[in-house]
Design a protein around this motif. Structure first.
Motif, PDB file in Angstrom:
ATOM      1  N   ASN A  57      48.662 -21.466 113.547  1.00 12.09           N
ATOM      2  CA  ASN A  57      47.446 -20.712 113.884  1.00 12.09           C
ATOM      3  C   ASN A  57      46.871 -19.961 112.677  1.00 12.09           C
ATOM      4  OD1 ASN A  57      49.207 -18.607 113.539  1.00 12.09           O
ATOM      5  ND2 ASN A  57      49.370 -18.103 115.712  1.00 12.09           N
ATOM      6  N   GLY A  58      47.430 -20.222 111.500  1.00 12.80           N
ATOM      7  CA  GLY A  58      46.895 -19.587 110.292  1.00 12.80           C
ATOM      8  C   GLY A  58      47.346 -18.156 110.095  1.00 12.80           C
ATOM      9  N   ASP A  84      48.022 -28.364 112.401  1.00 17.37           N
ATOM     10  CA  ASP A  84      47.446 -27.317 111.567  1.00 17.37           C
ATOM     11  C   ASP A  84      46.057 -26.969 112.103  1.00 17.37           C
ATOM     12  OD1 ASP A  84      46.453 -25.582 109.744  1.00 17.37           O
ATOM     13  OD2 ASP A  84      46.606 -26.926 108.019  1.00 17.37           O
ATOM     14  N   SER A  86      44.788 -23.835 111.587  1.00 16.76           N
ATOM     15  CA  SER A  86      44.523 -22.522 110.995  1.00 16.76           C
ATOM     16  C   SER A  86      43.036 -22.258 110.767  1.00 16.76           C
ATOM     17  CB  SER A  86      45.324 -22.326 109.710  1.00 16.76           C
ATOM     18  OG  SER A  86      45.331 -23.473 108.942  1.00 16.76           O
ATOM     19  N   LYS A  87      42.291 -23.289 110.369  1.00 19.05           N
ATOM     20  CA  LYS A  87      40.852 -23.071 110.123  1.00 19.05           C
ATOM     21  C   LYS A  87      40.125 -22.676 111.406  1.00 19.05           C
ATOM     22  CE  LYS A  87      39.916 -25.203 105.792  1.00 19.05           C
ATOM     23  NZ  LYS A  87      40.956 -26.255 105.555  1.00 19.05           N
ATOM     24  N   LEU A  88      40.478 -23.351 112.497  1.00 18.59           N
ATOM     25  CA  LEU A  88      39.847 -23.041 113.779  1.00 18.59           C
ATOM     26  C   LEU A  88      40.162 -21.597 114.212  1.00 18.59           C
ATOM     27  CD1 LEU A  88      38.244 -24.054 116.270  1.00 18.59           C
ATOM     28  CD2 LEU A  88      40.437 -24.739 117.264  1.00 18.59           C
ATOM     29  N   LEU A  90      41.191 -19.020 112.308  1.00 20.00           N
ATOM     30  CA  LEU A  90      40.600 -18.015 111.407  1.00 20.00           C
ATOM     31  C   LEU A  90      39.093 -17.940 111.588  1.00 20.00           C
ATOM     32  CD1 LEU A  90      42.812 -18.451 108.198  1.00 20.00           C
ATOM     33  CD2 LEU A  90      42.928 -16.638 109.913  1.00 20.00           C
ATOM     34  N   GLY A  91      38.479 -19.083 111.889  1.00 21.31           N
ATOM     35  CA  GLY A  91      37.045 -19.096 112.162  1.00 21.31           C
ATOM     36  C   GLY A  91      36.716 -18.267 113.387  1.00 21.31           C
ATOM     37  N   ARG A  92      37.501 -18.446 114.445  1.00 22.87           N
ATOM     38  CA  ARG A  92      37.238 -17.686 115.675  1.00 22.87           C
ATOM     39  C   ARG A  92      37.575 -16.207 115.528  1.00 22.87           C
ATOM     40  NH1 ARG A  92      39.129 -21.592 120.740  1.00 22.87           N
ATOM     41  NH2 ARG A  92      37.767 -23.350 120.251  1.00 22.87           N
ATOM     42  N   THR A 221      40.814 -11.501 107.493  1.00 23.04           N
ATOM     43  CA  THR A 221      40.165 -12.414 106.545  1.00 23.04           C
ATOM     44  C   THR A 221      41.246 -13.253 105.871  1.00 23.04           C
ATOM     45  OG1 THR A 221      40.366 -10.875 104.695  1.00 23.04           O
ATOM     46  CG2 THR A 221      38.367 -10.686 106.048  1.00 23.04           C
ATOM     47  N   PRO A 222      40.887 -14.441 105.361  1.00 21.03           N
ATOM     48  CA  PRO A 222      41.897 -15.262 104.684  1.00 21.03           C
ATOM     49  C   PRO A 222      42.606 -14.513 103.549  1.00 21.03           C
ATOM     50  CG  PRO A 222      39.923 -16.560 105.090  1.00 21.03           C
ATOM     51  CD  PRO A 222      39.590 -15.138 105.479  1.00 21.03           C
ATOM     52  N   ARG A 226      46.611 -13.750 103.274  1.00 17.72           N
ATOM     53  CA  ARG A 226      47.418 -14.095 102.098  1.00 17.72           C
ATOM     54  C   ARG A 226      48.222 -12.884 101.613  1.00 17.72           C
ATOM     55  NH1 ARG A 226      47.107 -12.551  97.024  1.00 17.72           N
ATOM     56  NH2 ARG A 226      45.000 -11.713  97.271  1.00 17.72           N
TER      57      ARG A 226
END
Ligand code: XMP
Length: 330
Positions: A57-58, A84, A86-88, A90-92, A221-222, A226
């Protein structure tokens, strides 16, 4: 004369009896001890007719998806698919600061992804001769969860929503299989060890379904993910190195989401504040901040995090107990 070995044999026989010799089972795994032990039991009982699904899920720990894939698929022979997404996720999550909204987004997105994957696996299964339809959903429910859902309806039940797969089996029209529902946590660990699951997995600290998203105050945020992941990696590896890991029930590094000033080289940095937490608890309803670290040790680890994780200005260690605080930040 109850032994773990006898429990494994009895449970495998029970699972085979329930599922029969064609039906298939699907279940979500996280890399945590409960879902890993439950998945290993299923694998022993019905082999590849058990399908484990892990959703990235990122907001997992650093490299968690890769490590779980190695441990479960290669190490334990479990039929595992890692998705994977994670983009979905993090986008939501973009622009969302409210903790309960974060939990809802992550829970709902998880259900969407999991259902799609279940459909895909079911469609693939229809074409094989040796296996039938997916009829069962594996859940790693323990005895204390069973008790809690019966008796724990107090006001604090609504403070946070703790369930990640709520309602999923009914929605998907699957029957529930819960091989751990008579066991306490220490028995699940013993069972894991009995089945050859490595100590690292058996003694892993719990990790919340919404992951790092509730360990970042404010927007996820990404870059904050990190920072939280890299700081957590250092924190946990130092804790393991110093042999505090087993004495601690749960530890993590979080991002406070308000910025502070630091000087890096000759540059002024307006960076994140890392919040370190380590608690001891038996039931997670009350908890104490871990107090055996020396200040000298904490200073060294803080220095490592501030120097090695880019974007970090300060590091603090929380000493609040639960209550009044909670274990997580949100
Ligand atoms: P708190 O913060 O309530 O945490 O003291 C108690 C335990 O519950 C975990 N936790 C969660 N687990 N989804 C989960 O799967 C959640 O939304 C969630 N919130 C808290 C926390 O990590 C601790 O072990």
């Amino acid at each position: 004369n109850w032994t773990m070995g006898a429990f494994v044999d009895k449970e495998i026989a029970r699972i085979r009896g329930l599922v029969g010799d064609k039906a298939q089972v699907i279940g979500a795994v996280s890399g945590g001890v409960d879902s890993t032990v439950a998945a290993k039991l299923m694998q022993k009982a019905i082999g590849d007719r058990f399908h484990a699904v892990m959703v990235d899920n990122g907001v997992l720990r650093l490299n968690e998806a890769i490590e779980v894939e190695q441990n479960l698929r290669e190490g334990l022979g479990i039929n595992l698919t890692v998705i994977d997404a994670s983009k979905l996720f993090l986008g939501r999550l973009a622009g969302v600061s409210d903790p309960e909204k974060k939990r809802k987004i992550i829970g709902n997105t998880f259900i969407d992804i999991f259902q799609d994957e279940a459909k895909r696996i079911a469609a693939a299964a229809e074409n094989t001769e040796r296996a039938g339809k997916i009829e069962w959903f594996l859940q790693g429910t323990l005895y204390p969860d069973v008790i809690e859902s019966i008796s724990f309806k107090g006001p604090s039940a609504t403070i946070k929503t703790h369930h990640n797969v709520g309602g999923l089996p009914e929605k998907m029209d699957l029957k529930l299989i819960e091989p751990l529902r008579e066991l306490f946590k220490d028995e699940v660990r013993a069972l894991g060890t009995e089945m050859g699951i490595p100590d690292d997995l058996v003694w892993r600290h719990p990790f919340p379904g919404p992951g790092i998203a509730i360990r970042i105050i404010g927007e996820v945020t990404p870059d904050r993910v990190r920072i939280a992941q890299e700081a957590d990696k250092i924190w946990i590896s130092e804790i393991k190195e110093a042999e505090y890991y087993r004495a601690i029930s749960q530890a993590y590094a979080a991002v406070l989401g308000v910025k502070a000033v630091a000087v890096v080289g000759d540059q002024r940095l307006h960076g994140e504040i890392i919040h370190l937490r380590a608690v001891q608890t038996t039931d997670f309803m009350t908890a104490d901040a871990f107090e055996d670290f020396s200040l000298k040790w904490l200073k060294r680890v803080s220095g490592r995090i501030a120097n090695e994780v880019s974007g970090v200005a300060r590091v603090v260690y929380e000493t609040t107990s639960k209550p009044p605080a909670t274990i997580e930040l949100e």
